[in-house]
Motif scaffolding. Structure first.
Motif, PDB file in Angstrom:
ATOM      1  N   THR A 106      47.651  47.996  54.304  1.00  0.00           N
ATOM      2  CA  THR A 106      47.477  47.213  53.398  1.00  0.00           C
ATOM      3  C   THR A 106      46.062  46.475  53.445  1.00  0.00           C
ATOM      4  O   THR A 106      45.335  46.319  54.355  1.00  0.00           O
ATOM      5  CB  THR A 106      48.668  46.208  53.096  1.00  0.00           C
ATOM      6  OG1 THR A 106      48.574  45.258  52.118  1.00  0.00           O
ATOM      7  CG2 THR A 106      48.809  45.446  54.396  1.00  0.00           C
ATOM      8  N   GLY A 107      45.701  46.020  52.082  1.00  0.00           N
ATOM      9  CA  GLY A 107      44.393  45.199  52.078  1.00  0.00           C
ATOM     10  C   GLY A 107      44.801  43.666  52.499  1.00  0.00           C
ATOM     11  O   GLY A 107      43.652  43.005  52.747  1.00  0.00           O
ATOM     12  N   ALA A 108      45.782  43.164  52.221  1.00  0.00           N
ATOM     13  CA  ALA A 108      45.843  42.006  52.432  1.00  0.00           C
ATOM     14  C   ALA A 108      47.516  41.632  52.583  1.00  0.00           C
ATOM     15  O   ALA A 108      48.391  41.975  51.753  1.00  0.00           O
ATOM     16  CB  ALA A 108      45.559  41.039  51.497  1.00  0.00           C
ATOM     17  N   ALA A 145      40.985  46.039  45.716  1.00  0.00           N
ATOM     18  CA  ALA A 145      41.419  46.124  47.045  1.00  0.00           C
ATOM     19  C   ALA A 145      40.038  46.756  47.856  1.00  0.00           C
ATOM     20  O   ALA A 145      39.587  46.357  48.941  1.00  0.00           O
ATOM     21  CB  ALA A 145      42.674  46.748  47.703  1.00  0.00           C
ATOM     22  N   CYS A 173      40.048  42.959  56.013  1.00  0.00           N
ATOM     23  CA  CYS A 173      40.109  43.717  54.427  1.00  0.00           C
ATOM     24  C   CYS A 173      40.395  42.536  53.377  1.00  0.00           C
ATOM     25  O   CYS A 173      39.799  42.778  52.273  1.00  0.00           O
ATOM     26  CB  CYS A 173      41.066  44.856  54.194  1.00  0.00           C
ATOM     27  SG  CYS A 173      41.576  45.655  55.826  1.00  0.00           S
ATOM     28  N   ASN A 174      41.283  41.847  53.864  1.00  0.00           N
ATOM     29  CA  ASN A 174      41.669  40.627  52.791  1.00  0.00           C
ATOM     30  C   ASN A 174      40.767  39.745  52.337  1.00  0.00           C
ATOM     31  O   ASN A 174      40.839  39.257  51.175  1.00  0.00           O
ATOM     32  CB  ASN A 174      43.055  39.887  53.494  1.00  0.00           C
ATOM     33  CG  ASN A 174      42.609  39.327  54.729  1.00  0.00           C
ATOM     34  OD1 ASN A 174      41.925  39.665  55.463  1.00  0.00           O
ATOM     35  ND2 ASN A 174      43.266  38.029  54.997  1.00  0.00           N
ATOM     36  N   ASN A 210      40.274  44.386  60.803  1.00  0.00           N
ATOM     37  CA  ASN A 210      41.560  43.909  59.707  1.00  0.00           C
ATOM     38  C   ASN A 210      41.003  42.537  59.000  1.00  0.00           C
ATOM     39  O   ASN A 210      41.798  41.824  58.679  1.00  0.00           O
ATOM     40  CB  ASN A 210      42.541  43.317  60.832  1.00  0.00           C
ATOM     41  CG  ASN A 210      43.447  44.582  61.421  1.00  0.00           C
ATOM     42  OD1 ASN A 210      43.176  45.698  60.958  1.00  0.00           O
ATOM     43  ND2 ASN A 210      44.157  44.386  62.355  1.00  0.00           N
ATOM     44  N   ARG A 233      46.114  39.010  57.122  1.00  0.00           N
ATOM     45  CA  ARG A 233      45.099  40.070  57.551  1.00  0.00           C
ATOM     46  C   ARG A 233      45.334  41.360  56.639  1.00  0.00           C
ATOM     47  O   ARG A 233      46.201  41.633  55.860  1.00  0.00           O
ATOM     48  CB  ARG A 233      45.198  40.294  58.768  1.00  0.00           C
ATOM     49  CG  ARG A 233      46.321  40.662  59.296  1.00  0.00           C
ATOM     50  CD  ARG A 233      46.320  41.251  60.786  1.00  0.00           C
ATOM     51  NE  ARG A 233      47.672  41.796  61.271  1.00  0.00           N
ATOM     52  CZ  ARG A 233      47.817  42.977  61.435  1.00  0.00           C
ATOM     53  NH1 ARG A 233      47.100  43.947  60.999  1.00  0.00           N
ATOM     54  NH2 ARG A 233      49.019  43.351  61.975  1.00  0.00           N
ATOM     55  N   GLY A 234      44.240  42.325  56.803  1.00  0.00           N
ATOM     56  CA  GLY A 234      44.431  43.540  56.252  1.00  0.00           C
ATOM     57  C   GLY A 234      44.923  44.489  57.371  1.00  0.00           C
ATOM     58  O   GLY A 234      44.721  44.088  58.506  1.00  0.00           O
ATOM     59  N   THR A 257      36.213  47.580  51.460  1.00  0.00           N
ATOM     60  CA  THR A 257      37.030  46.616  50.904  1.00  0.00           C
ATOM     61  C   THR A 257      36.636  45.260  50.512  1.00  0.00           C
ATOM     62  O   THR A 257      37.108  44.228  50.299  1.00  0.00           O
ATOM     63  CB  THR A 257      38.314  46.313  51.901  1.00  0.00           C
ATOM     64  OG1 THR A 257      37.857  45.532  52.897  1.00  0.00           O
ATOM     65  CG2 THR A 257      39.000  47.476  52.100  1.00  0.00           C
TER      66      THR A 257
END
Lengths: 544, 376
Positions: free
Chosen positions: A378-380, A199, A466-467, A464, A122-123, A476
């Motif tokens: 974090t993005g992922a 990202a 973002c990834n 969450n 996840r992000g 994102t």
């Protein structure tokens, strides 16, 4: 399912999900906006069959029933489609008919997000509310003998130095002998931390860059932004705005082909080069841009084929050992720009930070050390890295600063602290606390996303995603249908708001401490905390 | 707030001049202590050129230990001033055995040493005595240097001065620094009492240094044995001055550029802008903040006053050729030099350093905006 139906191990009821979507039949206009906007397709049009009994009062008419059909929203219970609580449904609903609510009980979904043997990715952030930074108070208020300064009227110079600062004797000697004096940048002590192009969506990136340019050129606030590991758009590399940018190189070297080729055409030097060795949110794990987000543009900038996941290795593979990597990379990056650009490493918070720092003190080209604590975003990343790996930033920075004090090199190698600054919106207080613990400046990402673009992430596992490129706010995402939701001009405006407000708050903290003409780096006598163990660990006052 | 006054005169003056000025400024100090620094001494000390003078307070046992110690390292007493105090101490003043002011002959084997080495060894002896004294609580040592006397005691300045009989011929000096103490952050400890001294330099401060902790960390980590103590946040002002002169080779005109540098946009147009930018960056850890008026004396007998960046503390300079005085307040100046041309009084502002040279002919006002003399 039917009461005698088949149950699979991952058959969950709505009750088992972390978020339940409440929907009102009475208010719903069946416009369908919510089902369209939901980033994870957690809701869909539901056709409900309902039996209505019709029983007359007398005995002459036999009771009967009618089956009616009505339409509405149905929430899916398949773990792959579980609601993430982003609330976009509620945002788009014209009648406020729908809203996700968080279950008060720990969900059962968490046991099932590993289908196909793939653990959760996840992000977001660590999802732990609270933290030591919010508990640190500023206790040394100037009273009577030393009047507090006026945050509104006195002159302030809240600037920090990025670059290797020579000891005064050495600096004057080299000045006299015309020797090499390491490049030093005067910057604002709040740096926008490394969030890569890739990202972040193009609109988000553009908005931040515009805001940074405005802050610098119109307001005279030397704000700097780090690119993260994803290269830099070619036009920016060749523009005068590059001087506001810290270029990041990390173990995947994404985008560096483009950057190196642009060097001869650069009008300005970049502010600095950050060599990423680690990231607070996922220490010991390399960067990760999942295939969903690698579109043609991103692929072109990064120099990779589109549609493939881009996991950076955990370490810089081209070098034999970390010491060698640090020394050689710093030196070669310095050389690339003729020793005119500060180069510093960024590591994740770790109990071994002091070893890295000691190494840097003996490297004359090392321009600083950025340490990213466990509360970084974090993005992922893999959920397990985010939740369980890492080191809190406060003690890491404190130990590093005190080590430098013992060596007499405090502030010669500036320390940059990141990870969880402003995670509960107390951006200025957290930044000031870290500065007084010994940081020269702080790096911040999540707060910037939340404040400038309305990121929905929270410390309780909301959104969450973002990834996978489905960010409902377009922050994102690389999908034009999503990122066009975000107006870069508005992002820029909000960024300016954030920095101006931060600046006022920072002054409101340092002025009562009697500080204004220099950033109170290491002014630990101003700090107190209501926890004796933390006070002892950080060597600050214990106050109750 | 404390109250400060300083005198520089062609003729040796009694320290009572300064004590009287402190007395008229008594609203500004709480009588918790007084500190005196005397230099360019008159009377018997004039003939003792080069002989270091030890100033301090000793118990009887401490004195014996001092004598043994000094004898061992080869110092011979050359001249001494005994301060006999009345049997009864006034209220607020602690009972002491011996207030010592004693000049020594340098050990013979030091004759061939270069001056720098002698300076460092004198510092070493003072620090060693200080350490010995702290161990057994039997010695307090203020200075050990040629042509410098220091006296410090707890209590109201006038009461202490009368009790110690400071109005004596042997204590006349051409330079007098005096501080009436307002006890603030730190417990009453004579080592926290101004003026502070290191290798012939003395400064005293009216104010508070809010950047004390980072500055102390910087100085302590220079590896120079003299940068110790710091019972008071103001001691760093003396040590910064010492550092800028001894380690950086900067002049007095640069001192203010180190402790309160100009803002960046001003430096852009300053004639010494690029140089000062380097000073500002590399000496960033020495930038003071908070309200401060620093008065000090250099080994070359120059007297100076420096104001903080915001001019949050009072300070005035006045006098006539041959006699100038620095004071926290006008009334203090009036008490020291009533018959001066008051229209020529100077109240240095946020950019200013005031310097009166050893010839005592004029007051020089240096602004931070001025072009600086070249650094050697």
């Amino acid at each position: 399912m039917l009461s005698d139906g088949h149950i699979a191990p991952s058959s969950l009821s709505l009750r088992d999900l972390p978020w339940q979507v409440h929907w009102s039949l009475e208010k719903c206009t069946l416009c369908g906006r919510c089902t369209t906007v939901c980033p994870v397709h957690a809701i869909e049009l539901g056709v409900f069959r309902k039996r209505i009994l019709e029983t007359a009062l007398g005995i002459t008419q036999a009771p009967s029933n009618v089956f009616k059909v009505f339409y509405g929203i149905r929430q899916k219970t398949d773990p792959a489609y579980a609601c993430i609580g982003c609330g976009m449904c509620s945002l788009v609903c014209p009648n406020d008919a729908i809203m996700p609510y968080r279950s008060e009980e720990a969900d059962k979904l968490r046991f099932h997000i590993n289908r196909g043997g793939q653990p959760r990715r996840r992000g977001g952030r660590r999802n732990v509310p609270g933290g030591i930074l919010d508990r640190i108070k500023f206790i040394r208020i100037s009273m009577l003998t030393d009047p507090a300064l006026d945050a509104g009227r006195h002159e302030f110079e809240l600037r920090s130095l990025l670059g290797r600062v020579l000891p005064p004797e050495e600096n004057l000697r080299r000045l006299k002998e015309d020797g090499w004096i390491p490049p030093v940048r005067e910057i604002y002590p709040l740096i926008i931390g490394g969030m890569s192009f890739g990202a972040l969506s193009p609109t988000m990136w553009e908005g931040l860059q515009m805001g940074v340019a405005y802050l610098n050129e119109e307001l005279g606030i030397p704000v700097r932004m780090c690119t993260g590991e994803g290269g830099c758009p070619p036009r920016l590399l060749r523009s005068r705005f590059l001087k506001y940018v810290i270029l990041q190189i990390a173990s995947g070297y994404f985008g560096w082909d483009e950057i190196i080729h642009a060097i001869p055409e650069m009008k300005e030097d970049p502010c600095a080069i950050e060599i990423k060795y680690g990231q607070g949110a996922k220490p010991g794990d390399g960067g990760l841009l999942m295939w969903y987000k690698v579109n043609k543009l991103i692929a072109a900038i990064r120099g990779v084929p589109p549609g493939v996941s881009l996991p950076s290795p955990p370490t810089h593979q081209t070098k034999y050992s970390i010491e060698e990597a640090v020394a050689k990379m710093i030196q070669s990056m310095s050389m690339a720009w003729g020793f005119r650009v500060p180069v510093y490493p960024k590591i994740s918070g770790t109990s071994t930070a002091l070893a890295v720092l000691n190494n840097l003190t003996r490297n004359p080209y090392a321009a600083g050390l950025a340490i990213d604590g466990e509360d970084g975003g974090t993005g992922a990343a893999y959920n397990v890295s985010m939740d369980h790996m890492g080191h809190p930033i406060a003690s890491n920075i404190r130990d590093s600063y005190l080590t430098l004090v013992r060596l007499g090199k405090q502030n010669e190698i500036p320390l940059f602290a990141g990870g969880g600054i402003g995670k509960n919106a107390n951006l200025a207080a957290n930044a000031a606390a870290l500065i007084m613990l010994g940081a020269s400046a702080v790096q911040c990402g999540k707060y910037i996303m939340q404040a400038t673009a309305g990121c929905l992430g929270s410390e309780s596992d909301r959104c969450n995603v973002c990834n996978i490129g489905v960010c409902p706010k377009g922050i994102t995402s690389q999908d034009p249908r999503l990122y066009r939701r975000l107006d870069p001009e508005k992002v820029a405006e909000r960024l300016v708001d954030v920095f101006l407000a931060f600046d006022t708050e920072l002054k409101k903290i340092v002025a009562p401490l009697g500080r204004s003409t220099s950033l109170p780096i290491g002014m630990s006598d101003a700090l107190g905390i209501d926890d004796p163990a933390a006070a002892q660990r950080l060597q600050i006052a214990y106050v109750v | 707030m404390c109250r400060l006054c300083a005198l520089t005169s062609s003729e040796p003056l009694s320290p009572m001049k300064a004590i009287e000025a402190l007395d008229v400024m008594r609203e500004g100090h709480d009588g918790s202590g007084v500190g005196l620094f005397l230099s360019d001494l008159g009377g018997p000390w004039e003939e003792l050129e080069g002989a270091p003078i030890l100033s301090g307070i000793f118990t009887n046992d401490g004195l014996k230990r001092l004598d043994r110690f000094m004898m061992e390292i080869g110092f011979m007493t050359k001249y001494k001033l005994s301060i006999k105090t009345p049997k009864r101490t006034p209220p607020g003043v602690p009972k002491r055995d011996v207030y010592l002011i004693r000049a020594y002959e340098l050990p013979e084997e030091w004759d061939q040493l270069p001056p720098q080495e002698i300076r460092n060894r004198l510092l070493g002896v003072r620090l060693q005595l200080r350490e010995m004294g702290q161990e057994k609580q039997d010695m307090i040592v203020f200075s050990f240097w040629p042509d410098c006397i220091m006296i410090k005691e707890i209590g109201d300045p006038m009461t202490v001065a009368e009790y110690l009989g400071l109005d004596r011929k042997e204590l006349r000096a051409r330079i007098i620094l005096a501080q009436g103490r307002q006890n603030t952050n730190y417990a009453i400890n004579l080592y926290a009492c101004h003026p502070f001294f290191i290798q012939g330099m003395a400064t005293m401060t009216n104010g508070e240094n809010t950047a004390f902790v980072p500055i102390r960390e910087f100085l302590s980590s220079r590896g120079f044995p003299g940068y110790v103590g710091y019972q008071s946040d103001s001691e760093v002002f003396t040590h910064i001055l010492h550092y800028t002169q001894h380690f950086l080779g900067l002049g007095l005109e640069h001192y203010k550029h180190v402790i309160t540098p100009l803002q960046d946009e001003v430096l852009e147009t300053h004639p010494n802008g690029p140089f000062l930018k380097h000073i500002k960056r590399s000496c960033r850890r020495l930038i003071i903040d908070g309200p401060n008026c620093v008065i000090g004396c250099l080994p070359d007998k120059r007297l100076f006053m420096v104001q903080d960046r915001k001019k949050l503390r009072p300070g005035v300079v006045g006098g006539r050729p041959g006699l100038y005085a620095f004071s926290s307040e006008m009334c203090g100046l009036d008490a020291m030099i009533p018959d001066r041309d008051k229209s020529k009084d100077i109240q240095p502002m946020h950019l200013d350093t005031v310097i009166v040279g050893a010839n005592r002919q004029e007051v020089r006002l240096c602004s931070q905006m001025d072009t600086l003399p070249p650094v050697l």
